[in-house]
Write a protein that holds these residues in place. Structure first.
Motif, short mmCIF file in Angstrom:
data_model
loop_
_atom_site.label_atom_id
_atom_site.label_comp_id
_atom_site.label_asym_id
_atom_site.label_seq_id
_atom_site.Cartn_x
_atom_site.Cartn_y
_atom_site.Cartn_z
N GLU A 206 -65.91 146.31 -0.23
CA GLU A 206 -64.97 145.30 0.27
C GLU A 206 -64.53 145.62 1.70
OE1 GLU A 206 -61.72 144.31 -2.26
OE2 GLU A 206 -62.93 144.32 -4.09
N LEU A 207 -64.29 146.91 1.97
CA LEU A 207 -63.88 147.30 3.33
C LEU A 207 -65.02 147.07 4.32
CD1 LEU A 207 -61.95 150.62 2.58
CD2 LEU A 207 -60.98 148.45 3.35
N ALA A 208 -66.25 147.37 3.90
CA ALA A 208 -67.40 147.16 4.77
C ALA A 208 -67.58 145.69 5.09
CB ALA A 208 -68.66 147.73 4.11
N LYS A 215 -60.53 140.05 6.88
CA LYS A 215 -59.90 140.59 5.67
C LYS A 215 -59.99 139.60 4.52
CE LYS A 215 -56.82 143.75 8.10
NZ LYS A 215 -55.43 144.21 8.29
N VAL A 216 -61.18 139.50 3.95
CA VAL A 216 -61.38 138.59 2.81
C VAL A 216 -61.13 139.31 1.48
CG1 VAL A 216 -62.99 137.09 4.03
CG2 VAL A 216 -63.87 139.10 2.84
N TRP A 217 -61.35 140.65 1.47
CA TRP A 217 -61.10 141.48 0.28
C TRP A 217 -61.82 140.93 -0.94
CZ3 TRP A 217 -59.34 146.07 1.31
CH2 TRP A 217 -58.50 146.25 2.41
#
Length: 263
Positions: A206-208, A215-217
């Motif tokens: 998710e961070l990648a 910031k879609v997470w």
């Protein structure tokens, strides 16, 4: 926890009787999940109350493994082949009828989740069993399965077919989920190509993706791309190799058992 459980299973199940007991346990455990799915559909228990949603999705089972309709469909699809196997190997009419009842309930539950993944797995399983039946030259059974599938079409929930067709036409999905997931997969490919050797790190998908898409997470809804994003090309190749080796091992056992009628 999952790794420990399956490691214990692989070292403790050594007889056909033990395997059959586990298969029955899994099939019976599927009943609460399937009943909950059907109940939620009948009572109109939808995610967010179904208000403002182009396609109403039922609530999940209420556990980490089946908390949303997609995960619920996946769990049921994983248990379905065990129930089908029990039907095929059972000889008592009452036992076979019980297995059929569970199969019908499992399939119905997967359908009412409106899960596209669940639909694809059901279609794949149906095709695989058709091939298996044809190989055994049981033409009547194959035709019967096909007729049952056709006869079930009028009983499908309204808008179900339209929702499944978004698999072929992503832009036609009124919910926007298909478009988002297609975009996420393209983003995951970009991340993989940007970091082909080391990836983003274990558990960092998710961070990648956030680094590229903002910031879609959101995790990418594709197991292969998720491994690639986290572990790079070498990790992806390792995952695929392990998957193929598991299938080859299962095929090896299947071929060895074919020569022994008792197995």
């Amino acid at each position: 926890k999952s790794l420990v459980v399956f490691w214990l299973l692989s070292n403790s199940l050594n007889t056909v009787t033990q395997f059959r007991k586990v298969a029955w346990a899994l099939s019976v455990m599927a009943l609460p999940l399937a009943v909950t799915a059907v109940k939620n559909y009948v009572t109109g228990t939808y995610v967010g109350g179904g208000v403002g949603h182009a396609v109403k999705r039922i609530m999940g089972y209420g556990s980490n493994l089946a908390s949303n309709p997609n995960d619920l469909a996946l769990m049921l699809c994983e248990m379905l082949p065990f129930t089908v196997a029990l039907y095929l190997v059972s000889r008592k009419p009452t036992t076979r009828m019980f297995a059929v009842a569970i199969i019908v309930l499992e399939v119905t539950a997967v359908i009412v989740t409106f899960s596209r993944m669940g639909f694809l797995i059901l279609a794949a399983l149906f095709a695989m069993y058709q091939v298996k039946v044809f190989k055994r030259s049981v033409l009547g059974v194959a035709i019967g399965m096909l007729l049952v599938g056709i006869l079930m079409l009028p009983f499908l929930p309204s808008s179900y077919i339209d929702h499944m067709l978004t698999i072929l036409d992503v832009d036609s999905d009124p919910t926007g989920s298909a478009q988002v997931r297609w975009a996420d997969m393209n983003t995951a490919v970009d991340v993989l190509l940007t970091n082909p050797f080391v990836g983003g790190g274990v558990g960092m998908d998710e961070l990648a993706i956030n680094e590229v898409a903002g910031k879609v997470w959101r995790p990418v809804h594709n197991a292969y791309l998720r491994h690639g994003v986290e572990l790079g090309v070498f990790g992806l190749v390792l995952f695929v190799w392990l998957l193929i080796s598991c299938i080859k091992s299962a095929s090896f056992v299947y071929r060895r058992c074919q020569s022994v009628p008792a197995n």
